[in-house]
Design a protein around this motif. Structure first.
Motif, mmCIF file in Angstrom:
data_model
loop_
_atom_site.group_PDB
_atom_site.id
_atom_site.type_symbol
_atom_site.label_atom_id
_atom_site.label_comp_id
_atom_site.label_asym_id
_atom_site.label_seq_id
_atom_site.Cartn_x
_atom_site.Cartn_y
_atom_site.Cartn_z
ATOM 1 N N MET A 476 23.307 94.864 -51.875
ATOM 2 C CA MET A 476 22.997 95.151 -50.460
ATOM 3 C C MET A 476 22.845 93.844 -49.769
ATOM 4 S SD MET A 476 19.198 96.570 -49.134
ATOM 5 C CE MET A 476 18.237 95.079 -49.569
ATOM 6 N N LEU A 477 22.464 93.081 -50.466
ATOM 7 C CA LEU A 477 22.307 91.462 -49.855
ATOM 8 C C LEU A 477 23.611 90.982 -49.360
ATOM 9 C CD1 LEU A 477 19.530 89.746 -51.896
ATOM 10 C CD2 LEU A 477 19.360 90.527 -49.789
ATOM 11 N N ALA A 478 24.639 91.209 -50.277
ATOM 12 C CA ALA A 478 25.963 90.733 -49.943
ATOM 13 C C ALA A 478 26.667 91.329 -48.731
ATOM 14 C CB ALA A 478 26.906 91.284 -51.336
ATOM 15 N N ARG A 479 26.258 92.783 -48.695
ATOM 16 C CA ARG A 479 26.837 93.450 -47.495
ATOM 17 C C ARG A 479 26.104 93.026 -46.238
ATOM 18 N NH1 ARG A 479 26.239 97.936 -50.995
ATOM 19 N NH2 ARG A 479 24.089 98.420 -49.880
ATOM 20 N N THR A 480 24.709 92.560 -46.340
ATOM 21 C CA THR A 480 23.901 92.207 -45.083
ATOM 22 C C THR A 480 24.115 90.831 -44.804
ATOM 23 O OG1 THR A 480 22.005 93.415 -46.095
ATOM 24 C CG2 THR A 480 21.557 91.909 -44.356
ATOM 25 N N LEU A 481 24.569 89.850 -45.500
ATOM 26 C CA LEU A 481 24.714 88.495 -45.358
ATOM 27 C C LEU A 481 26.403 88.504 -44.821
ATOM 28 C CD1 LEU A 481 22.525 86.646 -48.001
ATOM 29 C CD2 LEU A 481 21.862 87.476 -45.797
ATOM 30 N N GLY A 482 27.184 89.097 -45.423
ATOM 31 C CA GLY A 482 28.596 88.889 -45.197
ATOM 32 C C GLY A 482 29.354 87.861 -46.099
ATOM 33 N N GLU A 483 30.517 87.973 -45.947
ATOM 34 C CA GLU A 483 31.372 87.254 -47.064
ATOM 35 C C GLU A 483 31.353 85.625 -46.764
ATOM 36 O OE1 GLU A 483 35.579 88.790 -46.735
ATOM 37 O OE2 GLU A 483 34.911 90.656 -47.453
ATOM 38 N N HIS A 484 30.898 85.176 -45.809
ATOM 39 C CA HIS A 484 30.894 83.830 -45.368
ATOM 40 C C HIS A 484 29.557 82.906 -46.089
ATOM 41 C CE1 HIS A 484 28.097 85.202 -42.550
ATOM 42 N NE2 HIS A 484 27.820 84.261 -41.898
ATOM 43 N N ILE A 485 28.964 83.976 -46.639
ATOM 44 C CA ILE A 485 27.638 83.435 -47.602
ATOM 45 C C ILE A 485 27.762 83.648 -48.926
ATOM 46 C CG2 ILE A 485 25.312 83.561 -47.603
ATOM 47 C CD1 ILE A 485 24.985 83.809 -44.784
ATOM 48 N N GLU A 486 27.496 82.743 -49.934
ATOM 49 C CA GLU A 486 27.567 82.865 -51.348
ATOM 50 C C GLU A 486 26.337 83.182 -51.685
ATOM 51 O OE1 GLU A 486 28.897 80.526 -55.461
ATOM 52 O OE2 GLU A 486 28.740 79.453 -53.467
ATOM 53 N N ILE A 487 25.958 83.947 -52.609
ATOM 54 C CA ILE A 487 24.728 84.579 -52.994
ATOM 55 C C ILE A 487 24.528 84.071 -54.538
ATOM 56 C CG2 ILE A 487 22.968 86.305 -53.631
ATOM 57 C CD1 ILE A 487 24.340 87.672 -51.343
ATOM 58 N N LYS A 488 23.631 83.349 -54.708
ATOM 59 C CA LYS A 488 23.404 82.823 -56.309
ATOM 60 C C LYS A 488 21.873 83.517 -56.660
ATOM 61 C CE LYS A 488 25.832 78.546 -55.492
ATOM 62 N NZ LYS A 488 25.858 77.263 -55.479
ATOM 63 N N VAL A 489 21.828 83.939 -58.014
ATOM 64 C CA VAL A 489 20.783 84.326 -58.389
ATOM 65 C C VAL A 489 20.540 83.687 -59.925
ATOM 66 C CG1 VAL A 489 19.198 86.207 -59.113
ATOM 67 C CG2 VAL A 489 20.705 86.570 -56.992
ATOM 68 N N ALA A 490 19.279 83.199 -60.113
ATOM 69 C CA ALA A 490 19.086 82.531 -61.525
ATOM 70 C C ALA A 490 17.648 82.821 -61.839
ATOM 71 C CB ALA A 490 19.297 81.097 -61.458
ATOM 72 N N GLY A 491 17.537 83.352 -63.382
ATOM 73 C CA GLY A 491 16.189 83.689 -63.775
ATOM 74 C C GLY A 491 16.186 83.516 -65.345
ATOM 75 N N PRO A 492 15.073 83.278 -65.701
ATOM 76 C CA PRO A 492 14.870 82.921 -67.284
ATOM 77 C C PRO A 492 15.285 84.294 -67.991
ATOM 78 C CG PRO A 492 12.613 83.437 -66.261
ATOM 79 C CD PRO A 492 13.787 83.244 -65.283
ATOM 80 N N VAL A 493 15.439 84.296 -69.349
ATOM 81 C CA VAL A 493 15.583 85.400 -70.079
ATOM 82 C C VAL A 493 14.517 86.166 -70.090
ATOM 83 C CG1 VAL A 493 16.412 86.056 -72.352
ATOM 84 C CG2 VAL A 493 17.353 84.108 -71.607
ATOM 85 N N GLU A 494 13.222 85.777 -70.270
ATOM 86 C CA GLU A 494 11.834 86.652 -70.111
ATOM 87 C C GLU A 494 11.124 86.052 -69.121
ATOM 88 O OE1 GLU A 494 9.955 86.403 -74.054
ATOM 89 O OE2 GLU A 494 11.549 87.277 -75.296
ATOM 90 N N LEU A 495 11.254 87.097 -68.049
ATOM 91 C CA LEU A 495 10.313 86.888 -66.903
ATOM 92 C C LEU A 495 9.105 87.457 -67.022
ATOM 93 C CD1 LEU A 495 10.343 85.137 -64.236
ATOM 94 C CD2 LEU A 495 11.010 87.348 -63.203
ATOM 95 N N TRP A 496 8.052 86.958 -66.874
ATOM 96 C CA TRP A 496 6.753 87.644 -66.976
ATOM 97 C C TRP A 496 6.504 88.770 -65.841
ATOM 98 C CZ3 TRP A 496 3.882 82.341 -66.557
ATOM 99 C CH2 TRP A 496 3.939 81.830 -67.724
ATOM 100 N N ALA A 497 5.818 89.733 -66.375
ATOM 101 C CA ALA A 497 5.668 91.019 -65.565
ATOM 102 C C ALA A 497 4.833 90.762 -64.135
ATOM 103 C CB ALA A 497 5.131 92.122 -66.141
ATOM 104 N N VAL A 498 4.954 90.998 -62.997
ATOM 105 C CA VAL A 498 3.891 91.215 -62.052
ATOM 106 C C VAL A 498 3.403 92.647 -61.416
ATOM 107 C CG1 VAL A 498 4.729 88.767 -61.173
ATOM 108 C CG2 VAL A 498 5.634 91.172 -60.256
ATOM 109 N N GLU A 499 2.401 92.659 -61.014
ATOM 110 C CA GLU A 499 1.919 94.109 -60.292
ATOM 111 C C GLU A 499 1.877 93.959 -58.897
ATOM 112 O OE1 GLU A 499 -0.986 97.517 -61.646
ATOM 113 O OE2 GLU A 499 -1.381 95.455 -62.415
ATOM 114 N N ILE A 500 2.827 94.386 -58.056
ATOM 115 C CA ILE A 500 2.907 94.274 -56.733
ATOM 116 C C ILE A 500 3.603 95.389 -56.154
ATOM 117 C CG2 ILE A 500 2.732 91.766 -56.528
ATOM 118 C CD1 ILE A 500 5.970 91.561 -56.355
ATOM 119 N N ASP A 501 3.645 95.586 -54.803
ATOM 120 C CA ASP A 501 4.218 96.635 -54.028
ATOM 121 C C ASP A 501 5.723 96.483 -54.222
ATOM 122 O OD1 ASP A 501 5.570 98.390 -52.136
ATOM 123 O OD2 ASP A 501 3.462 98.718 -51.199
#
Length: 661
Positions: A476-501
């Motif tokens: 969805m972010l790729a469609r919203t931002l367009g091809e001229h913007i590169e999207i990078k996502v980085a995260g740890p192998v084990e991310l702690w859980a959170v309780e949010i909406d």
């Protein structure tokens, strides 16, 4: 015989020439006063000292009149005593030359007697000693400044000569030793303090004097029942000893061990920049903290007050310099000012500067000693606290208004929908009802964002793995931002859980991504980083957040950045830097309210020309995320003759709901 006389004449001429050279170089001449008849004779050197022509031959009265008015009685008195009684004189006096210059001279005279013993003349030597008097005055001033410095230092201090005799003690040394300086100066230290013989005091002092290097030690002295920190430094005349009572510090070391954090805070509070301004010779001394705190090496800056004045922030310089000169020129002894001081790397630090004025016997300021304390972090924290309080107040106001306005919109939207159901499609009344419904929906969306900022929006928290949530949003972010913007996502192998909406979390990420897109019109990259992090007590205090473990979601772009003067306002509702019609100014406000309502923390950093980074921090949940399962398919509930209870505090909304049911 003639050759021998000629040689003697040449020798006498050479001797006379050398005498004239010596007299001229030493500013030394001769004079003679014959008494009967009275006649004054000068040597050329004496005439030169008086700034008269070499052949000048003044009267005795004229010769005495050259002396300064305040010194004329003295020279007349000693001259008459010599002429009448044969008493020689040697006086240092001041005279006024023929050109009006005041100089100091040494006048020496003695009686000349004839064969019968009668005094027939007075003759003597005359020397210009102005430079010697100036050197004496300079030495006295230096000695006085040194004495004042030694009196003003925080340490007790005394000097010993090479025979172990006291030559100087400051008042702090008198206090700690329990003896007056008049009792000790000129006395042998081992005779006056026999209990120190054979102790570490004696062995260390002798070692310093013998080996020519400083010694530092701590020792207990039973007669005074105190521990002392001692620094002994060899000098050409003997030994300089600095010492201070360490008894309290030794007791305090145990307290410091128990509360190391408190010790660190105290150590930071006392880590000041110390300065010493000699107002007489306009030199300014800095301690090494000048480099530690401000980045300037004391050896490389200007030697005078310019090293301080030239680095005050230009907007503060006139005010601060005027205030310190006002204290110096008055009878006050203390000066305090807060201003901005420029670091060597170009950024400004907020400084509280305190100084004490040292004055001489006449009340003139001769020296000023002070300290500079960096309060930048305190002022920054206070500014952020004021901003948080401002946002809190705005949130309470907008939340309350939005809640009431939302109730009105509920009635408007509900009735507009009912009208749409009963009116014929395509007719003008139906179109008007649809316009009302559309406007009410937009108003409801607006109030929803205001409620989010005011932290009054109903939340539906659930246990989340933010890595999975962000992964689902990538397309969805790729469609919203367009091809001229590169999207990078980085995260740890084990991310702690959170309780949010989750819905509001997705909305928050989308809002930040759209803001980033608008800041990168020519393209760039958007990075979403997820991480586990912990705020300890010190970090939490600096960030104004509860200490503990958090999951951080950081959205960064490579856009044009936000100007520093705009940064404090970015979370306020309806504040936007976008063109009219391209932003409501509620995106960041909604994100701020959602994060705070979820018990989290938000941090925004931006640099013009280098992009913006927004970090969202949510408290870690200790619950475990259960594996997802397919939703069970059940039968639709069948209605009957149930009784429905409508609960609503707003009468219009309550009547509308009852009518719909």
């Amino acid at each position: 015989m003639v050759d021998e006389d000629a040689a003697k004449q040449l020798e006498l001429a050479e001797t006379e020439r050398l005498r004239h050279i010596a007299g001229r170089m030493a500013r030394l001449g001769g004079w003679r006063v014959d008494l009967n008849p009275t006649r004054l004779s000068w040597s050329p050197e004496t005439a030169e000292i008086h700034e008269e022509a070499p052949d000048t031959s003044p009267s005795v009265e004229r010769g005495l009149s050259y002396y300064a008015p305040e010194h004329q009685p003295t020279i007349k008195r000693v001259f008459l005593e010599c002429a009448e009684n044969g008493r020689p004189f040697d006086e240092v006096l001041q005279l006024v030359t023929a050109k009006g210059n005041r100089i100091w001279v040494r006048s020496i005279g003695e009686a000349v007697r004839d064969d019968t013993g009668a005094i027939v003349a007075v003759e003597g030597a005359f020397q210009d000693i102005s430079h010697l008097v100036a050197m004496r005055d300079e030495t006295n001033a230096l000695s006085r400044r040194l004495s004042q410095t030694l009196e003003s230092i925080s340490d007790s201090f005394f000097l010993l000569d090479k025979n172990w005799r006291f030559s100087f003690l400051n008042s702090r040394a008198e206090h700690l030793l329990g003896r007056k300086r008049g009792e000790l100066e000129g006395k042998n230290i081992w005779h006056e303090f026999p209990q120190a013989v054979g102790s570490r005091f004696e062995t260390s002092y002798r070692e310093a004097l013998r080996d020519g290097h400083a010694v530092r030690f701590q020792e207990y002295f039973p007669p005074l029942q105190a521990w002392f920190d001692v620094d002994a430094h060899p000098t050409p005349e003997g030994l300089a000893v600095y010492f201070r009572d360490a008894s309290r510090r030794r007791q305090a070391e145990e307290d410091v061990r128990i509360s190391n954090e408190r010790f660190l805070l105290v150590a930071q509070a006392t880590n000041d920049v110390i300065w010493d301004w000699n107002l007489v010779d306009r030199t300014l001394w800095w301690n090494e903290n000048f480099k530690t705190l401000f980045g300037y090496d004391p050896a490389d800056v200007e030697p005078g007050p310019e090293s301080w004045m030239n680095r005050i922030h230009p907007d503060d310089a006139e005010r601060v310099i005027d205030s310190i000169h006002a204290v110096i020129d008055s009878a006050e002894t203390t000066w305090v000012s807060e201003y901005r001081f420029m670091h060597s790397d170009g950024h400004a630090l907020s400084i509280v500067d305190r100084g004490s004025v040292i004055r001489d016997e006449s009340g003139s300021a001769i020296r000023m000693v002070g300290s500079m304390l960096d309060v930048s972090s305190q002022r920054d924290l206070a500014s952020r606290l004021r901003q948080a309080q401002k946002l809190e107040a705005i949130g309470q106001l907008t939340g309350g208004i939005a809640h009431d306005f939302n109730n009105l919109l509920t009635v408007i939207l509900g009735n507009a929908e009912l009208l749409c159901d009963v009116l014929e499609s395509g007719q003008q009344p139906r179109l008007l009802a649809e316009m009302i419904s559309t406007a009410a929906e937009r108003g409801a969306e607006l109030t929803s964002r205001l409620l989010a900022f005011g932290r009054k929006q109903p939340l539906q928290p659930s246990l989340l793995d933010l890595c999975s949530l962000v992964s689902r949003m990538e397309a969805m972010l790729a469609r919203t931002l367009g091809e001229h913007i590169e999207i990078k996502v980085a995260g740890p192998v084990e991310l702690w859980a959170v309780e949010i909406d989750p819905t509001l979390m997705e909305s928050a990420i989308l809002n930040l991504a759209i803001n980033a897109r608008d800041a990168m019109t020519d393209g760039g990259s958007l990075t979403i980083e997820l991480a586990n992090t912990t705020f300890d007590v010190q970090q939490a205090a600096a960030e104004d957040v509860a200490p503990g473990q958090y999951v951080a979601v950081t959205v960064s772009d490579t856009g044009h950045g936000i100007a520093p003067d705009v940064l404090p306002n970015v979370f306020e509702p309806f504040f936007t830097t976008k063109e009219v019609g391209k932003g409501s100014g509620l995106g960041l406000s909604m994100v701020y309210g959602f994060v705070k309502q979820s018990g989290g923390h938000i941090r925004l950093r931006s640099e013009v020309g280098h992009g913006t980074s927004v970090g969202l921090y949510f408290p870690r949940s200790r619950k475990l995320i259960a594996p997802s399962s397919e939703d069970a398919v059940g039968e639709k509930p069948v209605g009957g003759s149930e009784l429905i209870l409508v609960v609503e505090d707003d009468a219009l909304v309550r009547d509308h709901l009852s009518g719909v049911l």
